[in-house]
Design an enzyme around this catalytic site. Structure first.
Site, PDB file in Angstrom:
ATOM      1  N   GLY A 104       8.665 -13.479  -3.438  1.00 49.44           N
ATOM      2  CA  GLY A 104       8.777 -14.315  -2.242  1.00 49.44           C
ATOM      3  C   GLY A 104      10.091 -14.083  -1.507  1.00 49.44           C
TER       4      GLY A 104
ATOM      5  NE  ARG B 165      11.514 -12.623 -13.091  1.00 48.35           N
ATOM      6  CZ  ARG B 165      10.565 -13.492 -12.777  1.00 48.35           C
ATOM      7  NH1 ARG B 165      10.444 -14.613 -13.456  1.00 48.35           N
ATOM      8  NH2 ARG B 165       9.744 -13.251 -11.791  1.00 48.35           N
TER       9      ARG B 165
ATOM     10  CE  LYS C  23      -3.181 -18.325   0.944  1.00 50.78           C
ATOM     11  NZ  LYS C  23      -2.273 -19.494   0.973  1.00 50.78           N
TER      12      LYS C  23
ATOM     13  N   GLY D 286       5.504  -9.388  -7.870  1.00 53.31           N
ATOM     14  CA  GLY D 286       5.268  -9.295  -9.305  1.00 53.31           C
ATOM     15  C   GLY D 286       4.099  -8.401  -9.672  1.00 53.31           C
TER      16      GLY D 286
HETATM   17  P1  AMP Z   1      -1.258 -11.829  -4.096  1.00 51.22           P
HETATM   18  O1  AMP Z   1      -0.591 -12.822  -4.998  1.00 51.22           O
HETATM   19  O2  AMP Z   1      -1.621 -12.380  -2.755  1.00 51.22           O
HETATM   20  O3  AMP Z   1      -0.507 -10.521  -4.017  1.00 51.22           O
HETATM   21  O4  AMP Z   1      -2.672 -11.515  -4.787  1.00 51.22           O
HETATM   22  C1  AMP Z   1      -2.787 -10.866  -6.018  1.00 51.22           C
HETATM   23  C2  AMP Z   1      -4.169 -11.094  -6.569  1.00 51.22           C
HETATM   24  O5  AMP Z   1      -5.124 -10.534  -5.696  1.00 51.22           O
HETATM   25  C3  AMP Z   1      -4.361 -10.403  -7.909  1.00 51.22           C
HETATM   26  O6  AMP Z   1      -4.536 -11.377  -8.897  1.00 51.22           O
HETATM   27  C4  AMP Z   1      -5.612  -9.578  -7.715  1.00 51.22           C
HETATM   28  O7  AMP Z   1      -6.522  -9.658  -8.798  1.00 51.22           O
HETATM   29  C5  AMP Z   1      -6.240 -10.189  -6.490  1.00 51.22           C
HETATM   30  N1  AMP Z   1      -7.125  -9.246  -5.823  1.00 51.22           N
HETATM   31  C6  AMP Z   1      -6.844  -8.004  -5.403  1.00 51.22           C
HETATM   32  N2  AMP Z   1      -7.938  -7.416  -4.877  1.00 51.22           N
HETATM   33  C7  AMP Z   1      -8.949  -8.294  -4.972  1.00 51.22           C
HETATM   34  C8  AMP Z   1     -10.328  -8.284  -4.595  1.00 51.22           C
HETATM   35  N3  AMP Z   1     -10.876  -7.212  -4.020  1.00 51.22           N
HETATM   36  N4  AMP Z   1     -11.050  -9.401  -4.832  1.00 51.22           N
HETATM   37  C9  AMP Z   1     -10.494 -10.493  -5.405  1.00 51.22           C
HETATM   38  N5  AMP Z   1      -9.199 -10.567  -5.785  1.00 51.22           N
HETATM   39  C10 AMP Z   1      -8.434  -9.489  -5.575  1.00 51.22           C
END
Ligand code: AMP
Length: 392
Positions: free
Chosen positions: A373, A36, A198, A350
């Site tokens: 974000g 960064r 999410k 990230g």
């Molecule tokens: P986000 O911040 O919504 O982009 O989510 C990222 C997180 O989703 C990471 O820490 C990943 O480990 C998790 N993730 C991705 N695929 C899976 C999965 N199949 N099951 C559980 N967690 C997951």
């Protein structure tokens, strides 16, 4: 009014407030990843090379409006002095008489780094008094912190109209230049690759871009919410029941608009999430007692087939639990496909940015956004407060 660029503003002999994002990971007083800061250097170098006096400001972590020894920017000041080859003093406080005097005493090839903005509650509250104190430190205001442009804070919004001249920095400019084409008329096919956990965090920009895209490839944990919505067995995979309606909405709108929405058709499944856990490939869903942790080989091929033909790609979110090897395979394979596609490719977030770096293909990606974000809000078509303040 159009945004002015830093190089369009005279800076010689002026105190130039540079709002940067120097929120780097620090362990035991040592910076563990300087990316960064390195990305923020061009604005500072420009000001120094043109005889201006940089007054550099950033937040670090979440001190909740109070000074915290653990969240001092001191290690950042030391690193900046090393890489900028100028004297960089750290102001004990980001506002106040002493700091004001320090800005006025800056000589040639000297910079001042203000202590953590978030040591004052007025920063995040966008307090007018605090904003006035910050504005007093500068003759020119430059916002180069895209990652915080979606927050209306004193250093990103409140102080801006109070400084005589204002501009965007080169990092912010690069973000706007590379994200804007996705909102205009991107070359088709335009493919979005979506992963992570999410649905709620990401549905906004997908909704906004839906009329421009040809395919939406969904992997990661959120794919299980979609599969459950379609009645596919997902076993113990992560499903967010409150997001089933959003998944239905996305499936319906994609179908209405003729957007191909691809979900995983096979999975790497485990009974326990651990690096050495025995895994198996399951299809079409995941059986009871098992969790899907990555996309399977057939899914990688189906996704790759869309990516290979794409002319524009936006990717946000890992396609599996990529932090735990070997469940990073799907994410790495897709990173490689995107890099090789020759498409105009933008990666936001990230985790996906880290995955691209890990894959060794960062050079072949057109743009890796520094703001997770903020990038998603920008792609929702929303005016980011930090950018709007500069246009006023
Ligand atoms: P986000 O911040 O919504 O982009 O989510 C990222 C997180 O989703 C990471 O820490 C990943 O480990 C998790 N993730 C991705 N695929 C899976 C999965 N199949 N099951 C559980 N967690 C997951």
């Amino acid at each position: 009014m159009a945004l002015r660029k830093l190089e369009e503003i005279p800076v010689t002999g002026k105190r130039v407030f540079i709002r940067a994002d120097l929120n780097v990971p620090i362990r035991d007083g040592k910076i563990t990843d300087t990316t960064r800061i390195d990305e923020a250097l061009p604005a500072m170098k420009w000001v120094i090379a043109n005889g201006g006096h940089p007054v550099i400001a950033s937040h670090l972590g979440r001190p909740k409006g109070k000074p915290s020894a653990a969240l001092t920017l001191r290690p950042v000041a030391e690193y900046l002095a090393d890489v900028l080859h100028v004297k960089v003093a750290l102001a004990e406080d980001c506002v106040g008489e002493k700091t004001l005097a320090q800005t006025r005493a800056l000589g040639p090839r000297e910079a001042l780094l203000l202590e953590n903005l978030r040591f004052h509650a007025g920063e995040e509250a966008n307090d007018p008094g605090f904003a006035r104190q910050l504005a007093a430190l500068a003759d020119v205001y430059v916002n180069d912190a895209f990652g915080t442009a979606h927050r209306a804070h004193a250093s990103t919004v409140g102080m801006v109209p109070l400084v005589a001249a204002r501009a965007i920095g080169p990092l912010m400019q690069r973000e706007i230049e590379n994200l804007s084409p996705l909102l205009g008329t991107p070359a088709r096919p335009f493919v979005i690759v979506l992963g992570g956990a999410k649905v709620a965090d990401k549905i906004g920009f997908v909704r906004h871009l839906l009329t421009r895209i040809d395919a939406l490839l969904v992997g990661g944990a959120m794919a299980y919410t979609f599969l459950r919505a379609q009645g596919v067995e997902v076993g113990d995979s992560l499903v967010v029941p409150t997001e089933l309606d959003l998944a239905h909405e996305m499936l319906d709108s994609a179908a209405t608009r003729g957007v191909a929405l691809l979900l995983p058709s096979d999975h790497v499944a485990v009974q326990q999430i651990a690096p050495e856990a025995p895994s198996r490939i399951t299809a079409p869903g995941v059986p009871a007692g098992w969790k899907g942790v990555d996309i399977g080989p057939a899914t990688i091929r189906r996704f790759a087939d869309k990516i290979v033909h794409a002319k524009t790609i936006f990717w946000n979110g890992p396609l599996g639990i990529f932090e735990t090897k070997p469940f990073d395979r799907g994410t790495m394979a897709i990173a490689t496909e995107i890099a090789r596609s020759g498409a105009f490719s933008v990666v936001g977030g990230g985790d996906s940015a880290a995955a691209v770096l890990q894959s060794g293909h960062a050079e072949e990606i057109s743009h890796i956004s520094t703001g997770g974000g903020a990038a998603l809000e920008f792609l929702e078509g929303r005016q980011l407060p930090g950018i709007a303040a500069l246009e006023a």
